[in-house]
Write an enzyme that holds these catalytic residues in place. Structure first.
Site, PDB file in Angstrom:
ATOM      1  N   TYR A   1       0.832  -1.213   0.000  1.00 41.27           N
ATOM      2  CA  TYR A   1       0.000   0.000   0.000  1.00 41.27           C
ATOM      3  C   TYR A   1       0.871   1.270   0.000  1.00 41.27           C
ATOM      4  CZ  TYR A   1      -3.809  -3.163   1.503  1.00 41.27           C
ATOM      5  OH  TYR A   1      -4.721  -4.190   1.619  1.00 41.27           O
TER       6      TYR A   1
ATOM      7  N   TRP B   1       3.755  -9.746   0.669  1.00 38.76           N
ATOM      8  CA  TRP B   1       3.395  -9.621  -0.742  1.00 38.76           C
ATOM      9  C   TRP B   1       3.985 -10.781  -1.564  1.00 38.76           C
ATOM     10  CZ3 TRP B   1      -0.225  -8.231  -3.600  1.00 38.76           C
ATOM     11  CH2 TRP B   1      -0.072  -8.051  -4.983  1.00 38.76           C
TER      12      TRP B   1
ATOM     13  N   SER C   1     -11.693   3.637   4.420  1.00 36.45           N
ATOM     14  CA  SER C   1     -12.172   4.979   4.105  1.00 36.45           C
ATOM     15  C   SER C   1     -11.125   5.987   4.516  1.00 36.45           C
ATOM     16  CB  SER C   1     -13.486   5.281   4.828  1.00 36.45           C
ATOM     17  OG  SER C   1     -13.911   6.584   4.465  1.00 36.45           O
ATOM     18  N   PHE C   2     -10.982   7.048   3.718  1.00 34.38           N
ATOM     19  CA  PHE C   2     -10.121   8.161   4.099  1.00 34.38           C
ATOM     20  C   PHE C   2     -10.966   9.419   4.310  1.00 34.38           C
ATOM     21  CE2 PHE C   2      -6.044   6.253   2.045  1.00 34.38           C
ATOM     22  CZ  PHE C   2      -5.816   5.526   3.200  1.00 34.38           C
TER      23      PHE C   2
END
Length: 326
Positions: free
Chosen positions: A58, A89, A274-275
């Site tokens: 991210y 990852w 959410s931002f």
């Protein structure tokens, strides 16, 4: 299950606990302003969130870590109050690369340990610094996957005290069985992070995970963005569903709050991303109402058995998990 805003953790099979509601921190680094994750995580901690779902891929773990450290420094929380999930990852699946990948996450966070570390995908890609390796024709370059060898390296990280609990993500039943049947298994996976919401309720995988004492963590619990590059747009927008909207009206709640409550009420952890400060607050307001058995059944019946997140660009990978029924 008596859930409150202050107390909504559930036990993991290794003796640790996980909050049922967390904040997803996925962001596209190309379109997200610097400092966004930092401010949003600090705001979320003030709202009451204690569970944060992140990943090296991210590209914002340094901001998430800074937010956690600032909130510890100002006395809002202690480190043990926070539950952080990091992810291995796919370019780091060879056993010798697992610990260095986790150490990169710890370095970015500037924390001594993570609470949960999970294998993000059962599919390995060509190892190296390029997270999405492709050949000159633009085709993804895969790598042989030995999930058992990767898991042994994960176990060594737990034994070294770098992580409290180990889990997986996007694993189907066969892939979970592979780990459970591994000779000399030391630490069982305690969780499986999968897509889970009223349009994709995952009844069979959920039942299997319950039998194996695996907590299901549901991503995209209120649907997802409509980004055509990776989202199945055939699936109608979840939050416009009439059933969810009408149940919401009864409780003066939104369809998003009803969808989140549905999952936590059946013991599925939710990590809505959410931002938006308003939405972060809004998504947390799910502990002051509960759905009746009848309402739970009517939401279960919304299941269309279609995914928003199909990852079709990797459907030719030998370990692509979604060809199996569950």
């Amino acid at each position: 299950m008596d859930l409150t805003a202050d107390s909504h953790t559930v036990p993991l099979s290794d003796g640790n606990r996980i909050p049922l509601l967390g904040l997803g921190t996925y962001a596209d680094p190309r379109s997200t302003a610097k400092g966004t994750a930092l401010e949003c995580v600090k705001n979320a901690i003030d709202v009451g969130y204690r569970h944060f779902d992140g990943a090296l891929v991210y590209f914002n773990e340094h901001e998430v870590g800074q937010a956690i450290r600032e909130k510890i420094a100002d006395g809002t929380v202690k480190r043990e109050d926070i539950f952080y999930c990091g992810k291995l990852w796919s370019t780091f699946q060879p056993p010798e690369m697992v610990r260095p990948a986790l150490e990169s996450t710890l370095k970015a966070l500037k924390l001594d340990y993570v609470d949960l570390y999970i294998v993000e995908l059962p599919m390995a890609f060509k190892p190296g610094n390029d997270f999405y390796p492709r050949d000159e024709n633009g085709k993804y370059i895969y790598h042989h996957t030995d999930l058992c060898a990767t898991w042994e390296a994960m176990e060594a990280c737990k034994d070294a005290g770098l992580v409290k609990s180990l889990g997986v993500s996007n694993f189907n039943r066969r892939q979970l069985e592979l780990l459970f049947n591994k000779p000399g298994l030391k630490h069982k996976p305690v969780s499986n992070q999968i897509e889970c919401h009223p349009y994709f309720t995952q009844p069979k995988l959920l039942e299997y995970c319950r039998q194996k004492d695996i907590v299901v963590v549901g991503y995209s619990p209120i649907g997802t963005s409509r980004d055509p590059s990776w989202v199945n747009l055939k699936c109608p927008p979840l939050l416009e569903d009439e059933v969810l909207v009408s149940i919401g009206k009864k409780y003066s709640k939104s369809s998003a709050q009803v969808a989140l409550r549905f999952n936590v009420q059946r013991g599925v952890v939710v990590i809505p991303k959410s931002f938006s400060p308003q939405r972060i607050h809004h998504n947390y307001q799910i502990f002051d109402f509960s759905l009746t058995e009848e309402e739970m059944k009517s939401i279960e019946m919304l299941n269309k058995n279609i995914r928003f997140v199909q990852l079709l660009m990797w459907a030719d990978h030998p370990e692509y998990p979604f060809h199996d029924e569950y």
